[in-house]
Design an enzyme around this catalytic site. Structure first.
Site, short mmCIF file in Angstrom:
data_model
loop_
_atom_site.label_atom_id
_atom_site.label_comp_id
_atom_site.label_asym_id
_atom_site.label_seq_id
_atom_site.Cartn_x
_atom_site.Cartn_y
_atom_site.Cartn_z
N GLY A 146 0.83 -1.19 0.00
CA GLY A 146 0.00 0.00 0.00
C GLY A 146 0.86 1.24 0.00
O GLY A 146 2.04 1.20 0.39
N CYS A 201 6.22 0.17 7.58
CA CYS A 201 5.82 1.27 6.71
C CYS A 201 7.01 1.70 5.86
O CYS A 201 8.12 1.82 6.36
CB CYS A 201 5.34 2.43 7.58
SG CYS A 201 4.81 3.87 6.64
N LEU A 202 6.74 1.92 4.56
CA LEU A 202 7.82 2.34 3.67
C LEU A 202 8.44 3.66 4.13
O LEU A 202 9.60 3.93 3.85
CB LEU A 202 7.31 2.48 2.24
CG LEU A 202 6.93 1.18 1.53
CD1 LEU A 202 6.29 1.47 0.19
CD2 LEU A 202 8.15 0.28 1.34
N HIS A 251 -2.71 7.47 6.85
CA HIS A 251 -1.73 8.35 6.20
C HIS A 251 -2.37 9.61 5.63
O HIS A 251 -1.84 10.70 5.79
CB HIS A 251 -1.02 7.61 5.05
CG HIS A 251 0.20 6.83 5.47
ND1 HIS A 251 1.28 7.42 6.12
CD2 HIS A 251 0.55 5.54 5.27
CE1 HIS A 251 2.22 6.49 6.32
NE2 HIS A 251 1.80 5.34 5.83
N GLN A 273 3.04 10.02 1.35
CA GLN A 273 4.33 9.31 1.37
C GLN A 273 5.21 9.65 0.16
O GLN A 273 6.39 9.37 0.15
CB GLN A 273 4.11 7.79 1.41
CG GLN A 273 3.50 7.32 2.72
CD GLN A 273 3.37 5.82 2.74
OE1 GLN A 273 2.40 5.27 2.22
NE2 GLN A 273 4.34 5.14 3.31
N HIS A 329 -4.26 1.46 7.66
CA HIS A 329 -2.92 2.06 7.68
C HIS A 329 -2.82 3.18 6.64
O HIS A 329 -2.32 4.27 6.93
CB HIS A 329 -1.90 0.94 7.42
CG HIS A 329 -0.47 1.38 7.45
ND1 HIS A 329 0.45 0.91 8.36
CD2 HIS A 329 0.20 2.22 6.64
CE1 HIS A 329 1.63 1.47 8.12
NE2 HIS A 329 1.51 2.26 7.07
N GLU A 330 -3.33 2.92 5.43
CA GLU A 330 -3.22 3.91 4.35
C GLU A 330 -4.16 5.10 4.57
O GLU A 330 -3.81 6.24 4.28
CB GLU A 330 -3.52 3.26 2.99
CG GLU A 330 -2.57 2.13 2.60
CD GLU A 330 -1.10 2.47 2.77
OE1 GLU A 330 -0.72 3.65 2.62
OE2 GLU A 330 -0.33 1.56 3.09
ZN ZN Z 1 2.75 3.54 5.88
#
Ligand code: ZN
Length: 166
Positions: free
Chosen positions: A46, A88-89, A134, A51, A130-131
């Site tokens: 995701g 998380c990236l 963000h 991000q 999670h997304e």
């Molecule tokens: Zn994340």
């Protein structure tokens, strides 16, 4: 299509609620395409627009064979609880357990501007939460109830536990 640069750790854009998309433009569609390419490049499941430095309510999720490209996603209903390990990236090397709703209903627009409703459960529900966090300026590290190290705990982790990076 292009791979966009990720934003990390203390980047301000990660903690700022993103603005909704009022009109889907060629720029919105390019952003979605680039986000898909960037997510795949980093082997994520995701990615949210903040991000990649864009403060807009846009997310992409790749779950098994299904690719979701969602504009202005919102959680309409929640049920139950689930605790899973997340990464998380935007926070490389940080892993931890987070408590989420087990079943959710998400409402969003698809790239064609049509309203879609998605029922998600378990891992997929976790990824959406999670997304969507963000785009609301929230990051998973603030919700971790126990920090973990997937490599150190490999032996005791269950076999279907896939490291989640998004
Ligand atoms: Zn994340």
């Amino acid at each position: 299509m292009a791979i966009r640069f990720l934003r990390y750790n203390d980047a301000e854009v990660l903690r700022k609620p993103a603005a909704p998309i009022k009109k889907i433009t060629a720029g919105t569609l390019r952003l979605l395409e680039d986000m898909v390419e960037t997510m795949h490049y980093h082997n994520g499941v995701g990615l949210a627009a903040p991000q990649v430095g864009i403060s807009r309510k846009v997310i992409v999720v790749q779950w098994q064979d299904t690719l979701y490209q969602l504009i202005n996603p919102e959680i309409m209903e929640r049920e139950g609880e689930i605790v899973t390990e997340e990464g998380c990236l935007s926070f490389p090397g940080v892993w931890g357990e987070v408590k989420r709703s087990k079943i959710i209903k998400v409402k969003a627009l698809n790239p064609q501007g049509e309203e879609v409703a998605i029922d998600a459960e378990g891992r997929l529900a976790v990824i959406f939460q999670h997304e969507i966090d963000h785009v609301n300026g929230e990051v998973f590290i603030d919700k971790i109830i126990r920090f973990t190290d997937p490599e150190a705990e490999e032996e005791e982790s269950v076999s279907d536990q896939v490291a989640l990076k998004d």
